[in-house]
Write a protein that holds these residues in place. Structure first.
Motif, PDB file in Angstrom:
ATOM      1  N   SER A  61      39.146  56.554 -89.042  1.00 56.34           N
ATOM      2  CA  SER A  61      38.505  55.826 -87.555  1.00 56.34           C
ATOM      3  C   SER A  61      39.508  54.811 -87.216  1.00 56.34           C
ATOM      4  O   SER A  61      39.425  53.652 -86.928  1.00 56.34           O
ATOM      5  N   GLY A  62      40.768  54.446 -88.478  1.00 57.67           N
ATOM      6  CA  GLY A  62      41.681  53.037 -88.367  1.00 57.67           C
ATOM      7  C   GLY A  62      42.249  53.026 -86.898  1.00 57.67           C
ATOM      8  O   GLY A  62      43.002  54.258 -86.203  1.00 57.67           O
ATOM      9  N   THR A  63      42.421  51.404 -87.035  1.00 56.28           N
ATOM     10  CA  THR A  63      42.849  50.928 -85.839  1.00 56.28           C
ATOM     11  C   THR A  63      44.465  51.431 -85.540  1.00 56.28           C
ATOM     12  O   THR A  63      44.935  51.118 -84.113  1.00 56.28           O
ATOM     13  N   THR A  64      44.836  51.404 -87.138  1.00 52.58           N
ATOM     14  CA  THR A  64      46.176  50.351 -87.286  1.00 52.58           C
ATOM     15  C   THR A  64      46.428  51.461 -88.082  1.00 52.58           C
ATOM     16  O   THR A  64      46.009  52.170 -88.600  1.00 52.58           O
ATOM     17  N   GLY A  65      48.114  51.896 -88.355  1.00 50.08           N
ATOM     18  CA  GLY A  65      48.632  53.052 -88.843  1.00 50.08           C
ATOM     19  C   GLY A  65      48.159  54.160 -89.285  1.00 50.08           C
ATOM     20  O   GLY A  65      47.680  54.771 -88.264  1.00 50.08           O
ATOM     21  N   GLN A  66      48.488  55.140 -90.245  1.00 48.05           N
ATOM     22  CA  GLN A  66      48.149  56.289 -90.768  1.00 48.05           C
ATOM     23  C   GLN A  66      47.169  56.323 -90.894  1.00 48.05           C
ATOM     24  O   GLN A  66      46.507  55.420 -91.346  1.00 48.05           O
ATOM     25  N   LYS A  67      46.738  58.004 -90.143  1.00 49.65           N
ATOM     26  CA  LYS A  67      44.939  57.432 -90.435  1.00 49.65           C
ATOM     27  C   LYS A  67      45.392  59.168 -91.575  1.00 49.65           C
ATOM     28  O   LYS A  67      45.475  60.383 -91.551  1.00 49.65           O
ATOM     29  N   SER A  68      44.009  59.036 -92.029  1.00 51.24           N
ATOM     30  CA  SER A  68      43.840  60.620 -93.110  1.00 51.24           C
ATOM     31  C   SER A  68      43.472  61.841 -93.025  1.00 51.24           C
ATOM     32  O   SER A  68      42.180  61.806 -91.645  1.00 51.24           O
ATOM     33  N   GLN A  69      43.742  62.649 -92.546  1.00 50.15           N
ATOM     34  CA  GLN A  69      43.600  64.129 -92.417  1.00 50.15           C
ATOM     35  C   GLN A  69      42.553  64.760 -93.192  1.00 50.15           C
ATOM     36  O   GLN A  69      43.784  65.343 -94.623  1.00 50.15           O
ATOM     37  N   VAL A  70      41.648  65.409 -92.998  1.00 56.48           N
ATOM     38  CA  VAL A  70      40.746  66.161 -94.143  1.00 56.48           C
ATOM     39  C   VAL A  70      40.138  67.267 -93.357  1.00 56.48           C
ATOM     40  O   VAL A  70      39.542  67.145 -92.280  1.00 56.48           O
ATOM     41  N   SER A  71      40.600  68.748 -93.946  1.00 60.31           N
ATOM     42  CA  SER A  71      39.724  69.453 -92.976  1.00 60.31           C
ATOM     43  C   SER A  71      38.353  70.007 -93.955  1.00 60.31           C
ATOM     44  O   SER A  71      38.557  69.979 -95.310  1.00 60.31           O
ATOM     45  N   PHE A  72      37.875  70.640 -93.822  1.00 58.08           N
ATOM     46  CA  PHE A  72      36.367  71.853 -94.262  1.00 58.08           C
ATOM     47  C   PHE A  72      36.304  72.869 -93.190  1.00 58.08           C
ATOM     48  O   PHE A  72      36.355  73.211 -92.151  1.00 58.08           O
ATOM     49  N   ASP A  73      36.584  73.786 -94.807  1.00 60.63           N
ATOM     50  CA  ASP A  73      35.920  75.300 -94.195  1.00 60.63           C
ATOM     51  C   ASP A  73      34.141  76.222 -94.600  1.00 60.63           C
ATOM     52  O   ASP A  73      33.903  74.728 -94.033  1.00 60.63           O
TER      53      ASP A  73
END
Length: 386
Positions: free
Chosen positions: A98-110
């Motif tokens: 939920s960062g407001t600036t820059g790149q955001k982390s992307q994580v997937s869940f099975d």
């Protein structure tokens, strides 16, 4: 190898007492980490290269103290790389930070990782007595108004938390004001401060318990605006609950001390201190951390915490500050079982907290400088080019 054969992982995740403490529990956690490491070594080319580069063998893990030798992945690495240890068709949920600036982390869940994480939250809410399925409740959500395109971790979490008390009414503080954009990957939102005040006044008059979830900054902005307008304090139901999370994000320059915020909440909304708690978590390490009655983050049975020196990255002792590292054996979709965060923190023994919880607890000091995180991310990125 699959989750059905990972008996220790299942054993750890099925523990319903969030803060159990025993030698048997520690031994099972170590075995679970070994199973998880072996899974990702088989499934993830990236993680297999990482273990080879570090010359690490999971078979060397025999005790809790050995966990410090497990190679970690910097949280910042998830901002620029998608790591999967399952087939893409097996992904059930994809979340971003939920960062407001820059790149955001992307994580997937099975399916397994998603279900295990949700059961952890179930156990935490049950432990603290916050699961009240027979009590109709009003909600003020200081998070993003729901939309089918929303993949923000905080929005997903806050909506999930509404399951523990039936919803009489719900109001989102961050109102959706625009359609999704290619640049942001989501819709635009605007803080509705006056709407929040109106809802709080209505909820106070109605008398039902109120649950307030989400970013602390916007709750503070609501209280501040109430005071600036000369509005009298409200008296919400004593059974109300404030459960904050997500930090101050882009409003860190306006942050106030946690105890000052809690005092303002009690003064202006009438909610007792015992019913005001903070939470900590991230999409890179989706284990729930909830404050105890004395406002400390005790480490639950599903994880372990290591503090690392900012220069040498060696483990630090109780009472010494450094980078915060999380370990958990439950996630099978991405190799995020050992993640080095960008947060500075200090770990303390559980007995030093007056709540009686024997599990260690950590205190967050804020975000660290980016130079060390950057160097760790670059080191990990090199693995992908080999």
């Amino acid at each position: 190898m699959n989750i059905k054969t990972m008996h220790a992982v299942q054993g750890v995740c099925e523990q319903r007492h969030p803060f159990a403490s025993s030698a048997a529990q520690e031994s099972m956690f170590v075995d679970a980490m070994k199973e998880n490491i072996n899974w990702h070594q088989e499934q993830s080319p990236f993680y297999r290269k990482l273990l080879e580069m570090k010359q690490f063998d999971a078979a060397t893990l025999t005790s809790i103290d050995d966990l410090a030798s497990i190679p970690f992945v910097p949280a910042t690495f998830f901002k620029s790389h998608e790591l999967l240890s399952v087939a893409r068709d097996d992904i059930k949920l994809h979340l971003t930070s939920s960062g407001t600036t820059g790149q955001k982390s992307q994580v997937s869940f099975d399916a397994w990782s998603l279900s295990a994480g949700q059961k952890m939250i179930d156990a935490v809410f049950e432990h603290f007595g916050w699961n009240t399925p027979d009590v109709k409740t009003n909600y003020l959500l200081y998070s993003y108004e729901t939309a089918s395109d929303s993949q923000l971790g905080t929005a997903h979490t806050d909506n999930f938390l509404c399951k523990y008390a039936p919803v009489a009414s719900a109001f989102y503080a961050l109102r959706r004001t625009g359609a999704p954009t290619t640049a942001t990957g989501g819709a635009s939102h605007e803080f509705d401060g006056f709407g929040c005040i109106e809802k709080l006044q209505h909820y106070a008059a109605e008398g039902l318990p109120v649950r307030i979830f989400g970013f602390p900054a916007f709750l503070f902005f609501t209280l501040k605006r109430m005071r600036e307008l000369g509005l009298p304090p409200l008296k919400l139901s004593a059974d109300s609950l404030v459960f904050l999370g997500g930090g101050w994000k882009g409003n860190a320059d306006q942050a106030i001390a946690k105890h000052d915020l809690y005092a303002r909440i009690h003064e202006q909304l009438g909610i007792p201190d015992l019913r005001i708690r903070d939470s900590f978590g991230s999409v890179e390490h989706a284990v729930p951390y909830a404050e105890c009655a004395h406002h400390q983050f005790h480490v639950p049975v599903w994880s372990q915490v290591i503090i690392r020196d900012v220069r040498t990255l060696k483990p630090r002792k109780f009472g010494e500050a450094g980078f915060l590292q999380f370990l958990t054996p439950y996630i099978t979709s991405v190799p995020a079982q050992s993640v080095l965060m960008g947060d500075m923190a200090t770990l303390y023994p559980g007995e030093s907290c007056a709540c009686g919880n024997e599990r260690p607890y950590f205190v967050i000091h804020g975000r660290a400088g980016t130079s060390k995180n950057k160097s760790c991310a670059i080191a990990a990125a090199e693995l992908l080019r080999r």
